[in-house]
Design a protein around this motif. Structure first.
Motif, short mmCIF file in Angstrom:
data_model
loop_
_atom_site.label_atom_id
_atom_site.label_comp_id
_atom_site.label_asym_id
_atom_site.label_seq_id
_atom_site.Cartn_x
_atom_site.Cartn_y
_atom_site.Cartn_z
N VAL A 23 0.89 -1.29 0.02
CA VAL A 23 0.00 0.31 -0.14
C VAL A 23 1.10 1.75 0.02
O VAL A 23 0.48 2.33 -0.15
CB VAL A 23 -0.86 0.30 1.14
N LEU A 24 1.95 1.09 0.56
CA LEU A 24 2.91 2.91 0.62
C LEU A 24 4.02 2.94 -0.07
O LEU A 24 4.64 3.47 0.41
CB LEU A 24 3.04 2.62 2.67
N ILE A 108 -5.50 4.37 13.60
CA ILE A 108 -5.81 4.08 12.66
C ILE A 108 -6.31 3.06 12.93
O ILE A 108 -6.17 1.67 13.93
CB ILE A 108 -4.77 3.83 11.27
N THR A 109 -7.79 2.38 12.56
CA THR A 109 -7.88 0.97 12.97
C THR A 109 -7.83 0.09 11.69
O THR A 109 -8.04 0.09 10.51
CB THR A 109 -9.06 1.29 13.32
N GLU A 116 -7.88 6.04 2.67
CA GLU A 116 -7.43 6.94 4.54
C GLU A 116 -6.00 6.89 4.79
O GLU A 116 -5.52 7.55 5.40
CB GLU A 116 -8.74 6.09 4.82
N LEU A 117 -5.56 5.60 4.81
CA LEU A 117 -4.55 5.05 5.78
C LEU A 117 -3.21 6.17 5.06
O LEU A 117 -2.55 7.24 5.61
CB LEU A 117 -3.89 3.85 5.62
N ILE A 118 -3.44 6.42 3.38
CA ILE A 118 -2.54 7.15 2.90
C ILE A 118 -2.80 8.24 2.84
O ILE A 118 -1.19 9.17 3.57
CB ILE A 118 -2.33 7.25 1.21
N ARG A 119 -3.69 9.37 2.82
CA ARG A 119 -3.69 10.30 3.64
C ARG A 119 -3.48 10.67 5.40
O ARG A 119 -2.75 12.32 5.37
CB ARG A 119 -5.74 10.42 3.26
N LYS A 120 -3.98 9.76 5.83
CA LYS A 120 -3.50 10.42 7.30
C LYS A 120 -2.37 10.47 7.03
O LYS A 120 -1.29 11.63 7.95
CB LYS A 120 -4.37 8.99 8.28
#
Length: 174
Positions: A23-24, A108-109, A116-120
């Motif tokens: 993802v990252l 993050i949950t 959403e993960l990347i944005r946060k």
């Protein structure tokens, strides 16, 4: 699009680490991963870490989040400028509040939404960057120009494209 620096992900679940890497990968230059938190501080002493993504629980059957809070405090003590984002499958509001009050940058949950993960993570890192006001940029530019002209106001004003009087008035505000 330029990538962000180095992220350290700490989670005891290797499947989570693998998924995070996929993802990252397009967002970070380097992705470092640990399955146990014991090496966090050693890794951070050896590497330049821009952000930490830290699981809250490492002991099988323990879901209190206390381990994550312990390591959050340890990271904050040794590396107060490095933001930490907490990650847990056992989300509850009081644990999130406790983590944020302890200095976490976000929460993050699991399971997470990839976008959403990347944005946060980007938001947390972008907040670290200092935004300089236009007045500060102008002051610094005037200082550098005056240094270059060895204090000669007429020459500095000419280089800046303003009158000598305008430069003098701007300098009074410095």
């Amino acid at each position: 699009m330029s990538k962000y620096g180095t992220i350290l992900i700490v989670d005891d679940n290797t499947s989570i680490l693998t998924a995070m890497r996929y993802v990252l990968d397009g967002t970070f230059e380097r992705i470092l991963m640990l399955t146990q938190p014991d090496n966090i501080l050693k890794t951070m002493a050896q590497e330049e870490i821009d952000i930490v993504l830290l699981d809250m629980n490492f002991t099988l059957g323990v879901n209190s989040g206390q381990e994550g809070l312990f390591w959050l405090r340890a990271i904050q003590k040794q590396h107060p400028q490095t933001p930490v984002v907490l990650l847990t499958a056992y989300a509850d509001v009081s644990l999130a509040v406790k983590g944020l009050k302890s200095g976490a940058a976000d929460f993050i949950t699991k399971p997470w939404d990839n976008d959403e993960l990347i944005r946060k993570l980007k938001d947390v890192l972008d907040m670290q960057q200092e935004i300089v006001s236009l007045d500060e940029v102008e002051k610094e530019h005037i200082r550098r120009t005056l240094d270059r002209c060895h204090g000669n106001l007429t020459q500095a004003a000419e280089l800046l494209g303003i009158t000598r009087q305008t430069l003098y008035n701007k300098m009074k505000r410095l």
